[in-house]
Design a protein around this motif. Structure first.
Motif, PDB file in Angstrom:
ATOM      1  N   GLU A   1      27.638  71.881  22.962  1.00  0.00           N
ATOM      2  CA  GLU A   1      27.778  71.010  24.135  1.00  0.00           C
ATOM      3  C   GLU A   1      27.345  69.593  23.763  1.00  0.00           C
ATOM      4  OE1 GLU A   1      28.917  70.849  27.340  1.00  0.00           O
ATOM      5  OE2 GLU A   1      28.041  68.839  27.325  1.00  0.00           O
ATOM      6  N   ARG A   2      28.141  68.626  24.234  1.00  0.00           N
ATOM      7  CA  ARG A   2      27.857  67.224  23.931  1.00  0.00           C
ATOM      8  C   ARG A   2      26.575  66.733  24.636  1.00  0.00           C
ATOM      9  NH1 ARG A   2      32.710  63.733  25.537  1.00  0.00           N
ATOM     10  NH2 ARG A   2      33.298  63.956  23.359  1.00  0.00           N
TER      11      ARG A   2
ATOM     12  N   ALA B   1      38.100  63.820  35.856  1.00  0.00           N
ATOM     13  CA  ALA B   1      37.448  64.465  37.007  1.00  0.00           C
ATOM     14  C   ALA B   1      38.412  65.205  37.920  1.00  0.00           C
ATOM     15  CB  ALA B   1      36.703  63.402  37.819  1.00  0.00           C
TER      16      ALA B   1
ATOM     17  N   ASN C   1      34.548  77.463  41.269  1.00  0.00           N
ATOM     18  CA  ASN C   1      35.095  78.807  41.391  1.00  0.00           C
ATOM     19  C   ASN C   1      36.183  79.080  40.357  1.00  0.00           C
ATOM     20  OD1 ASN C   1      35.429  81.296  43.074  1.00  0.00           O
ATOM     21  ND2 ASN C   1      37.508  80.470  43.217  1.00  0.00           N
TER      22      ASN C   1
ATOM     23  N   GLY D   1      28.216  70.666  32.541  1.00  0.00           N
ATOM     24  CA  GLY D   1      29.376  69.775  32.642  1.00  0.00           C
ATOM     25  C   GLY D   1      29.341  68.950  33.924  1.00  0.00           C
TER      26      GLY D   1
ATOM     27  N   TYR E   1      28.325  65.363  43.868  1.00  0.00           N
ATOM     28  CA  TYR E   1      28.118  66.245  45.025  1.00  0.00           C
ATOM     29  C   TYR E   1      28.881  67.559  44.836  1.00  0.00           C
ATOM     30  CZ  TYR E   1      32.358  63.582  45.569  1.00  0.00           C
ATOM     31  OH  TYR E   1      33.551  62.969  45.292  1.00  0.00           O
TER      32      TYR E   1
ATOM     33  N   MET F   1      40.381  72.317  33.006  1.00  0.00           N
ATOM     34  CA  MET F   1      40.664  72.076  34.424  1.00  0.00           C
ATOM     35  C   MET F   1      42.148  71.872  34.679  1.00  0.00           C
ATOM     36  SD  MET F   1      37.814  69.697  36.234  1.00  0.00           S
ATOM     37  CE  MET F   1      38.234  68.281  35.444  1.00  0.00           C
TER      38      MET F   1
ATOM     39  N   ALA G   1      33.254  76.800  32.729  1.00  0.00           N
ATOM     40  CA  ALA G   1      34.304  77.597  32.105  1.00  0.00           C
ATOM     41  C   ALA G   1      33.837  78.099  30.737  1.00  0.00           C
ATOM     42  CB  ALA G   1      35.583  76.774  31.973  1.00  0.00           C
ATOM     43  N   GLY G   2      33.266  77.214  29.940  1.00  0.00           N
ATOM     44  CA  GLY G   2      32.821  77.585  28.595  1.00  0.00           C
ATOM     45  C   GLY G   2      31.720  78.633  28.647  1.00  0.00           C
TER      46      GLY G   2
ATOM     47  N   GLY H   1      32.026  73.211  24.539  1.00  0.00           N
ATOM     48  CA  GLY H   1      31.847  72.811  25.944  1.00  0.00           C
ATOM     49  C   GLY H   1      31.035  73.854  26.707  1.00  0.00           C
ATOM     50  N   ALA H   2      29.866  73.406  27.213  1.00  0.00           N
ATOM     51  CA  ALA H   2      29.019  74.307  28.025  1.00  0.00           C
ATOM     52  C   ALA H   2      29.102  73.921  29.486  1.00  0.00           C
ATOM     53  CB  ALA H   2      27.576  74.283  27.531  1.00  0.00           C
ATOM     54  N   GLY H   3      30.345  73.650  29.956  1.00  0.00           N
ATOM     55  CA  GLY H   3      30.575  73.564  31.400  1.00  0.00           C
ATOM     56  C   GLY H   3      30.662  74.996  31.917  1.00  0.00           C
TER      57      GLY H   3
ATOM     58  N   TYR I   1      37.092  57.690  43.115  1.00  0.00           N
ATOM     59  CA  TYR I   1      37.933  58.181  42.016  1.00  0.00           C
ATOM     60  C   TYR I   1      38.806  57.030  41.532  1.00  0.00           C
ATOM     61  CZ  TYR I   1      36.851  63.083  43.012  1.00  0.00           C
ATOM     62  OH  TYR I   1      36.221  64.289  43.177  1.00  0.00           O
TER      63      TYR I   1
ATOM     64  N   ASP J   1      39.411  65.408  25.553  1.00  0.00           N
ATOM     65  CA  ASP J   1      38.417  65.840  24.555  1.00  0.00           C
ATOM     66  C   ASP J   1      39.014  66.885  23.610  1.00  0.00           C
ATOM     67  OD1 ASP J   1      36.260  64.226  25.564  1.00  0.00           O
ATOM     68  OD2 ASP J   1      36.137  65.602  27.243  1.00  0.00           O
TER      69      ASP J   1
ATOM     70  N   PRO K   1      27.701  67.753  19.834  1.00  0.00           N
ATOM     71  CA  PRO K   1      29.140  67.837  20.103  1.00  0.00           C
ATOM     72  C   PRO K   1      29.956  68.209  18.875  1.00  0.00           C
ATOM     73  CG  PRO K   1      28.437  65.540  20.022  1.00  0.00           C
ATOM     74  CD  PRO K   1      27.190  66.374  19.964  1.00  0.00           C
ATOM     75  N   VAL K   2      31.092  68.815  19.129  1.00  0.00           N
ATOM     76  CA  VAL K   2      32.045  69.082  18.053  1.00  0.00           C
ATOM     77  C   VAL K   2      32.837  67.798  17.821  1.00  0.00           C
ATOM     78  CG1 VAL K   2      34.145  70.380  17.486  1.00  0.00           C
ATOM     79  CG2 VAL K   2      32.177  71.558  18.495  1.00  0.00           C
TER      80      VAL K   2
HETATM   81  C1  LIG Z   1      32.993  64.034  41.954  1.00  0.00           C
HETATM   82  C2  LIG Z   1      33.175  65.519  41.803  1.00  0.00           C
HETATM   83  C3  LIG Z   1      32.896  66.351  42.864  1.00  0.00           C
HETATM   84  C4  LIG Z   1      33.080  67.724  42.738  1.00  0.00           C
HETATM   85  N1  LIG Z   1      32.782  68.518  43.803  1.00  0.00           N
HETATM   86  C5  LIG Z   1      32.905  69.851  43.696  1.00  0.00           C
HETATM   87  C6  LIG Z   1      32.530  70.695  44.765  1.00  0.00           C
HETATM   88  O1  LIG Z   1      32.107  70.252  45.830  1.00  0.00           O
HETATM   89  N2  LIG Z   1      32.655  72.039  44.590  1.00  0.00           N
HETATM   90  C7  LIG Z   1      33.116  72.588  43.420  1.00  0.00           C
HETATM   91  O2  LIG Z   1      33.175  73.821  43.305  1.00  0.00           O
HETATM   92  N3  LIG Z   1      33.498  71.800  42.389  1.00  0.00           N
HETATM   93  C8  LIG Z   1      33.404  70.456  42.499  1.00  0.00           C
HETATM   94  N4  LIG Z   1      33.766  69.657  41.452  1.00  0.00           N
HETATM   95  C9  LIG Z   1      34.473  70.245  40.301  1.00  0.00           C
HETATM   96  C10 LIG Z   1      33.614  71.047  39.346  1.00  0.00           C
HETATM   97  O3  LIG Z   1      32.472  70.335  38.963  1.00  0.00           O
HETATM   98  C11 LIG Z   1      34.466  71.347  38.121  1.00  0.00           C
HETATM   99  O4  LIG Z   1      35.686  71.922  38.520  1.00  0.00           O
HETATM  100  C12 LIG Z   1      33.815  72.288  37.123  1.00  0.00           C
HETATM  101  O5  LIG Z   1      32.462  72.007  36.944  1.00  0.00           O
HETATM  102  C13 LIG Z   1      34.581  72.177  35.806  1.00  0.00           C
HETATM  103  O6  LIG Z   1      34.020  72.972  34.810  1.00  0.00           O
HETATM  104  P1  LIG Z   1      34.653  73.012  33.353  1.00  0.00           P
HETATM  105  O7  LIG Z   1      33.776  73.853  32.545  1.00  0.00           O
HETATM  106  O8  LIG Z   1      36.084  73.386  33.460  1.00  0.00           O
HETATM  107  O9  LIG Z   1      34.697  71.509  32.848  1.00  0.00           O
HETATM  108  P2  LIG Z   1      33.533  70.461  32.564  1.00  0.00           P
HETATM  109  O10 LIG Z   1      32.480  70.594  33.590  1.00  0.00           O
HETATM  110  O11 LIG Z   1      34.215  69.145  32.400  1.00  0.00           O
HETATM  111  O12 LIG Z   1      32.913  70.941  31.182  1.00  0.00           O
HETATM  112  C14 LIG Z   1      33.365  70.513  29.932  1.00  0.00           C
HETATM  113  C15 LIG Z   1      32.162  70.353  29.022  1.00  0.00           C
HETATM  114  O13 LIG Z   1      32.598  70.012  27.717  1.00  0.00           O
HETATM  115  C16 LIG Z   1      31.676  69.102  27.162  1.00  0.00           C
HETATM  116  N5  LIG Z   1      32.316  68.418  26.027  1.00  0.00           N
HETATM  117  C17 LIG Z   1      33.310  67.483  26.037  1.00  0.00           C
HETATM  118  N6  LIG Z   1      33.647  67.151  24.784  1.00  0.00           N
HETATM  119  C18 LIG Z   1      32.866  67.885  23.959  1.00  0.00           C
HETATM  120  C19 LIG Z   1      32.752  67.998  22.540  1.00  0.00           C
HETATM  121  N7  LIG Z   1      33.535  67.280  21.711  1.00  0.00           N
HETATM  122  N8  LIG Z   1      31.841  68.847  22.025  1.00  0.00           N
HETATM  123  C20 LIG Z   1      31.034  69.587  22.834  1.00  0.00           C
HETATM  124  N9  LIG Z   1      31.103  69.518  24.186  1.00  0.00           N
HETATM  125  C21 LIG Z   1      32.012  68.687  24.731  1.00  0.00           C
HETATM  126  C22 LIG Z   1      31.348  68.208  28.332  1.00  0.00           C
HETATM  127  O14 LIG Z   1      30.157  67.478  28.100  1.00  0.00           O
HETATM  128  C23 LIG Z   1      31.224  69.240  29.458  1.00  0.00           C
HETATM  129  O15 LIG Z   1      29.921  69.746  29.554  1.00  0.00           O
HETATM  130  C24 LIG Z   1      33.565  68.272  41.529  1.00  0.00           C
HETATM  131  C25 LIG Z   1      33.818  67.431  40.449  1.00  0.00           C
HETATM  132  C26 LIG Z   1      33.639  66.058  40.575  1.00  0.00           C
HETATM  133  C27 LIG Z   1      33.927  65.173  39.419  1.00  0.00           C
END
Ligand SMILES: Cc1cc2nc3c(=O)[nH]c(=O)nc-3n(C[C@H](O)[C@H](O)[C@H](O)COP(=O)(O)OP(=O)(O)OC[C@H]3O[C@@H](n4cnc5c(N)ncnc54)[C@H](O)[C@@H]3O)c2cc1C
Length: 435
Positions: free
Chosen positions: A31-32, A379, A417, A38, A54, A406, A12-13, A8-10, A333, A256, A223-224
């Motif tokens: 990353e998928r 989400a 953050n 992400g 947004y 999350m 956090a990753g 996962g290249a969100g 949502y 996931d 993806p994994v």
């Molecule tokens: C509608 C909406 C509005 C938002 N608004 C805000 C805001 O205003 N301000 C703010 O700070 N935050 C906001 N957020 C939240 C913010 O985007 C997230 O909290 C943050 O980006 C989460 O990061 P993460 O790395 O934890 O997870 P994710 O972003 O979910 O990253 C997980 C990654 O894992 C990848 N993945 C999944 N399965 C696999 C696999 N099998 N192999 C490889 N990769 C895989 C996914 O493709 C993804 O890239 C919002 C979110 C949403 C949905």
């Protein structure tokens, strides 16, 4: 040297990958999607990157701002005023400032006094304990009255948590209000929100390039599929092949994680993880040649409307950056299994058009010059009473396997953050365990 795979290249990753690579470990990120970021990833409008969902920052988002400084991006964050409104009782109202509350007729004077006093109480309460095991619907109706719940909070909770709205724990709202109280200006004239010039993708891309400059690799669109454990460590099967790793960090949404590593986990852990539900997000983006409302953020607190929020990005960020186009996000949502999640962009737009016309009777579909549609099945974690007891550790009950999701963020609400903060925390935990 022990090789580490990050799934996962969100945010956090990538943040965890940076800290692990800085400590000298060979890191490989899978990353998928074809792009990193992400939920904070981008596409292009008028030649300019724009988030698919947004995004803005609050001034309380210190972990993100500190990492932005380290990445040389602190000056790219702009703190701009935002205007907030609410649609209820068939019309638009200003919302979010003391003056607007005075003019807000759907609530009576006593409702307003109770609303303000209990909001102040919440903003001053320092510990989560009194709010952890009580549903917000119960707490709010007790302290603010039925009308405030039915007019303001109930529809908003319903919009964010669908059928779970009445059961969401008060701790979720408490922490949001506590932090938002710190994000307001002293003048009480509303808050300044942060946006990164050139989009939040600059942060993600800089993170990815730092990981690579430290010798890490980032495999996008690979993806994994499955993680296997044996005596020598892990066998990681991806779309493009397979490799071995000494440690694996899943920086993933819970479903996931279960898909790639669930078979390694004991039944008790699986049972807990399956209780961690989340709503999905459906986001329709309209490019328009006119503005729909004067607000950046409009809460739609009306159960008859088919969406819960309108975020007019170009009422916050100048539209000139996007070639003059107005950009409106329509936010919805839904439970991940809701059939609307799978509907086409055109059919969702047909459902939304009459509601947009109610909000601005001049609105005409000819205003729309572009349509984009994005969905995420995971989400917004649904925080029910007793949530704390379900939160999984960073260390999975399988030696060498880690989780950063999350769903672990608590008592804060998820956001960029906390993805950064928890990404750094899980990396610290992994480094403690590594030789
Ligand atoms: C509608 C909406 C509005 C938002 N608004 C805000 C805001 O205003 N301000 C703010 O700070 N935050 C906001 N957020 C939240 C913010 O985007 C997230 O909290 C943050 O980006 C989460 O990061 P993460 O790395 O934890 O997870 P994710 O972003 O979910 O990253 C997980 C990654 O894992 C990848 N993945 C999944 N399965 C696999 C696999 N099998 N192999 C490889 N990769 C895989 C996914 O493709 C993804 O890239 C919002 C979110 C949403 C949905």
């Amino acid at each position: 040297m022990i090789e580490i795979t990050v799934v996962g290249a969100g945010l956090a990753g990538l943040t965890a990958a940076l800290r692990l690579a800085e400590a000298g470990y060979p890191v490989r990120v899978h990353e998928r999607h074809p792009h990193p970021g992400g939920l904070a990833r981008v596409f292009t409008v008028g030649g300019e990157p724009l988030e698919v969902f947004y995004h803005h920052l609050f001034t309380s988002d210190t972990a993100y701002v500190e990492l932005a400084e380290e990445l040389g991006l602190a000056n790219a964050i702009q703190w701009l005023p935002s205007r907030m409104g609410i649609w209820t009782r068939g019309r638009l109202w200003d919302f979010g400032t003391p003056a607007s509350l005075l003019r807000f007729r759907p609530l009576g004077p006593l409702d307003k006094v109770r609303f303000v006093l209990s909001t102040l109480l919440l903003q001053r309460a320092r510990k989560p304990d009194p709010f952890e095991d009580v549903p917000a619907s119960e707490w709010l109706q007790r302290h603010q009255g039925k009308r405030v719940w039915e007019t303001v909070w109930g529809p908003l909770f319903h919009q964010k948590f669908a059928d779970h709205a009445d059961r969401v724990a008060m701790v979720w709202l408490w922490r949001k209000l506590y932090l938002r109280g710190r994000s307001r200006t002293r003048s009480g004239m509303g808050e300044r929100l942060g946006y990164m010039e050139g989009s939040f993708a600059r942060f993600t891309l800089e993170l990815a390039s730092r990981v690579e400059s430290l010798g890490g690799t980032i495999r996008l669109g690979d993806p994994v599929r499955r993680i296997e454990r044996d005596d020598d460590g892990f066998r990681v099967v991806t779309r493009g092949g397979e490799h071995r790793a000494g440690r694996v960090l899943c920086a993933l949404p819970v479903p996931d994680y279960l898909e790639v590593a669930g078979h390694l986990l004991p039944p008790g852990e699986l049972e807990k993880l399956r209780q961690l539900r989340a709503t999905g997000a459906l986001c329709t983006i309209l490019e328009m040649d006119r503005s729909l409302t004067p607000y950046y953020w409009l809460n739609v607190a009306d159960p008859e409307m088919p969406f819960g929020g309108l975020i007019e990005h170009t009422n916050y960020i100048p539209r000139e950056r996007y070639g003059g186009t107005r950009i409106l996000y329509i936010s919805n949502y839904l439970l991940p299994e809701d059939p609307l999640m799978e509907a086409s962009a055109d059919s969702v737009l047909e459902l939304y058009l009459p509601a947009l016309q109610r909000i601005n009777p001049d609105f005409d579909r000819n205003w729309i010059t572009g349509l984009h549609h994005f969905r995420a099945h995971y989400a917004q974690p649904i925080v029910l009473p007793g949530y704390r007891k379900l939160i999984p550790d960073f260390r999975a009950p399988v030696p060498g396997l880690y989780l950063c999701s999350m769903a672990q963020i608590y008592p804060e609400d998820r956001g960029q953050n906390y993805a950064v903060e928890y990404g750094q925390r899980v990396a610290r935990t992994m480094l403690e365990d590594l030789p």
